[in-house]
Design a protein around this motif. Structure first.
Motif, mmCIF file in Angstrom:
data_model
loop_
_atom_site.group_PDB
_atom_site.id
_atom_site.type_symbol
_atom_site.label_atom_id
_atom_site.label_comp_id
_atom_site.label_asym_id
_atom_site.label_seq_id
_atom_site.Cartn_x
_atom_site.Cartn_y
_atom_site.Cartn_z
ATOM 1 N N SER A 20 7.967 -0.447 21.707
ATOM 2 C CA SER A 20 7.094 -1.605 21.452
ATOM 3 C C SER A 20 6.920 -2.452 22.720
ATOM 4 C CB SER A 20 7.684 -2.470 20.330
ATOM 5 O OG SER A 20 7.799 -1.726 19.149
ATOM 6 N N PHE A 30 -1.131 -5.307 21.011
ATOM 7 C CA PHE A 30 -0.181 -4.594 20.146
ATOM 8 C C PHE A 30 0.691 -5.564 19.356
ATOM 9 C CE2 PHE A 30 4.055 -2.720 19.535
ATOM 10 C CZ PHE A 30 3.708 -1.653 18.712
ATOM 11 N N ASN A 35 -2.469 -6.640 14.033
ATOM 12 C CA ASN A 35 -2.216 -5.236 14.364
ATOM 13 C C ASN A 35 -1.016 -4.697 13.572
ATOM 14 O OD1 ASN A 35 -2.762 -2.842 16.003
ATOM 15 N ND2 ASN A 35 -0.758 -3.245 16.908
ATOM 16 N N ALA A 36 0.003 -5.559 13.367
ATOM 17 C CA ALA A 36 1.170 -5.137 12.587
ATOM 18 C C ALA A 36 0.775 -4.813 11.145
ATOM 19 C CB ALA A 36 2.234 -6.230 12.619
ATOM 20 N N ASP A 38 -2.250 -3.943 10.091
ATOM 21 C CA ASP A 38 -3.072 -2.729 10.125
ATOM 22 C C ASP A 38 -2.194 -1.482 10.246
ATOM 23 O OD1 ASP A 38 -5.376 -4.165 9.892
ATOM 24 O OD2 ASP A 38 -5.835 -4.178 12.028
ATOM 25 N N LEU A 39 -1.133 -1.594 11.078
ATOM 26 C CA LEU A 39 -0.226 -0.456 11.276
ATOM 27 C C LEU A 39 0.477 -0.103 9.968
ATOM 28 C CD1 LEU A 39 2.085 -0.044 14.343
ATOM 29 C CD2 LEU A 39 2.949 0.473 12.092
ATOM 30 N N ASN A 43 -0.189 3.344 7.514
ATOM 31 C CA ASN A 43 0.892 4.319 7.336
ATOM 32 C C ASN A 43 1.559 4.226 5.974
ATOM 33 O OD1 ASN A 43 1.337 5.727 10.114
ATOM 34 N ND2 ASN A 43 0.994 3.573 10.598
ATOM 35 N N GLY A 273 4.309 5.408 13.345
ATOM 36 C CA GLY A 273 3.148 4.512 13.319
ATOM 37 C C GLY A 273 2.938 3.821 14.649
ATOM 38 N N ILE A 274 4.048 3.343 15.247
ATOM 39 C CA ILE A 274 3.947 2.647 16.536
ATOM 40 C C ILE A 274 3.488 3.596 17.632
ATOM 41 C CG2 ILE A 274 5.358 1.590 18.355
ATOM 42 C CD1 ILE A 274 6.948 0.189 16.162
ATOM 43 N N ASN A 276 1.659 6.366 17.316
ATOM 44 C CA ASN A 276 0.234 6.657 17.110
ATOM 45 C C ASN A 276 -0.631 5.469 17.506
ATOM 46 O OD1 ASN A 276 0.363 9.335 16.151
ATOM 47 N ND2 ASN A 276 0.912 8.637 14.108
ATOM 48 N N ASN A 277 -0.195 4.274 17.059
ATOM 49 C CA ASN A 277 -0.944 3.065 17.367
ATOM 50 C C ASN A 277 -0.954 2.787 18.864
ATOM 51 O OD1 ASN A 277 -0.745 -0.294 17.447
ATOM 52 N ND2 ASN A 277 -2.252 0.535 16.051
#
Length: 321
Positions: A20, A30, A35-36, A38-39, A43, A273-274, A276-277
């Motif tokens: 991160s 990020f 964004n959190a 959406d992540l 997922n 997820g992180i 990929n994001n």
């Protein structure tokens, strides 16, 4: 907090923090609340299915048909919503029943005929994908009812409804694994199948329960997925099985069974997820994203298997007949 840091999953937490920080240095977008959310929302479906996969891996099994089961249920529920006047509760009940039935077929074949889970689920993948292709010809189902599309936009205490479903799936799975006889049987099967039989666990019934549970989770996740994309794409779950397995293994579950937790699986989900994001925010081309994620998954599985073998070699085994 000190107890969490001493657990095996703490290593995963450290890796997540390091990744991160690296991503946020490259792209400040990020580390934002939007964004959190959406992540987590993106997922949630994978996380729900991973809860079921965790049980299978804990028993020493695996289910590579979860993507096909999820795809079939999305098509079935999508068509039913267009052809019949269903309400949301009925859609979820039918999805859970459809998924559980397909999972039960896997569990029954494994338990009744003593077949390897990988062989059975590979076979049903072909059957379910074939049926899906026959019914849809690969075309999308659009124009889902407006009430269903509105459901996908609901928030609870600021969290998307899909994240609430993920939390519920994790809570139920945690309860089954830690506070029921079935849960103890699942861990016992993965530790030593013969010993589990000797201590009185009905491994056939537990196997059928586990694969039915995976199917149930895949069914509910199918509706949750449709609520996100607001349509049905029968091809949306290609490669989904591998990612779900990766989430569980990255979360610290032993690929050979007997070891793993819901908390670890959630961390594994967060890590995937992180990554990929982060690859998206770092403008890495799509094909390189797949290569990088694949290498990470393969490395994690190999590391886990080598670690398990080294641990077993260092242990003194006593078999009481």
């Amino acid at each position: 907090m000190v107890g969490v840091l001493k657990r095996k999953e703490a290593n995963i937490l450290y890796i997540i923090v390091a990744i991160s920080i690296a991503i946020s240095i490259r792209n400040r977008a990020f580390l934002t609340w939007e964004n959190a959310l959406d992540l987590l929302k993106a997922n949630a479906v994978m996380g729900m299915v991973a809860m079921g996969m965790l049980m299978a891996i804990l028993t020493g099994g695996i289910d590579v048909s979860v993507g096909a089961v999820t795809a079939v249920v999305t098509v079935m529920t999508g068509r039913l919503m267009l052809s019949m006047n269903l309400n949301l509760s009925v859609v979820f009940v039918l999805a859970g029943v459809f998924g559980a039935l397909m999972g039960f077929i896997n569990g029954f074949c494994i338990a009744a005929f003593n077949l390897p889970p990988i062989v059975v689920t590979l076979g049903t993948v072909s059957v379910y994908n074939g049926l899906n292709l026959y019914c849809t010809n690969g075309t999308w189902i659009t124009n889902l009812p407006q009430w269903f599309q509105d459901f996908g936009d609901i928030t609870v205490l600021g969290l998307p409804i899909q994240v609430v479903f993920l939390a519920a799936a994790a809570l139920v799975t945690w309860f089954v694994l830690n506070h029921t006889v079935v849960g103890r049987g699942i861990y016992a099967m993965g530790g030593n199948l013969d010993a589990a039989r000797r201590t009185g666990f009905n491994v056939s019934r537990i196997t059928m329960f586990v694969y039915s549970y995976i199917g149930f989770m895949a069914g509910i996740a199918a509706v949750v997925h449709s609520s996100i994309v607001k349509m049905v794409d029968p091809n949306a779950f290609a490669g989904f099985d591998l990612q779900v397995i990766a989430v569980v293994v990255l979360g610290g579950a032993n690929a050979l069974g007997g070891e793993g937790s819901v908390f670890g699986t959630l961390l594994g989900l967060l890590m995937i997820g992180i990554i990929n994001n982060g690859l998206i925010l770092a403008w890495i081309p799509t094909y390189w994203q797949q290569v990088i994620v694949g290498i990470i998954i393969l490395s994690a599985v190999c590391f886990d298997v080598i670690r398990r073998r080294n641990t077993e070699r260092s242990m003194c085994k006593i078999d009481i007949a």
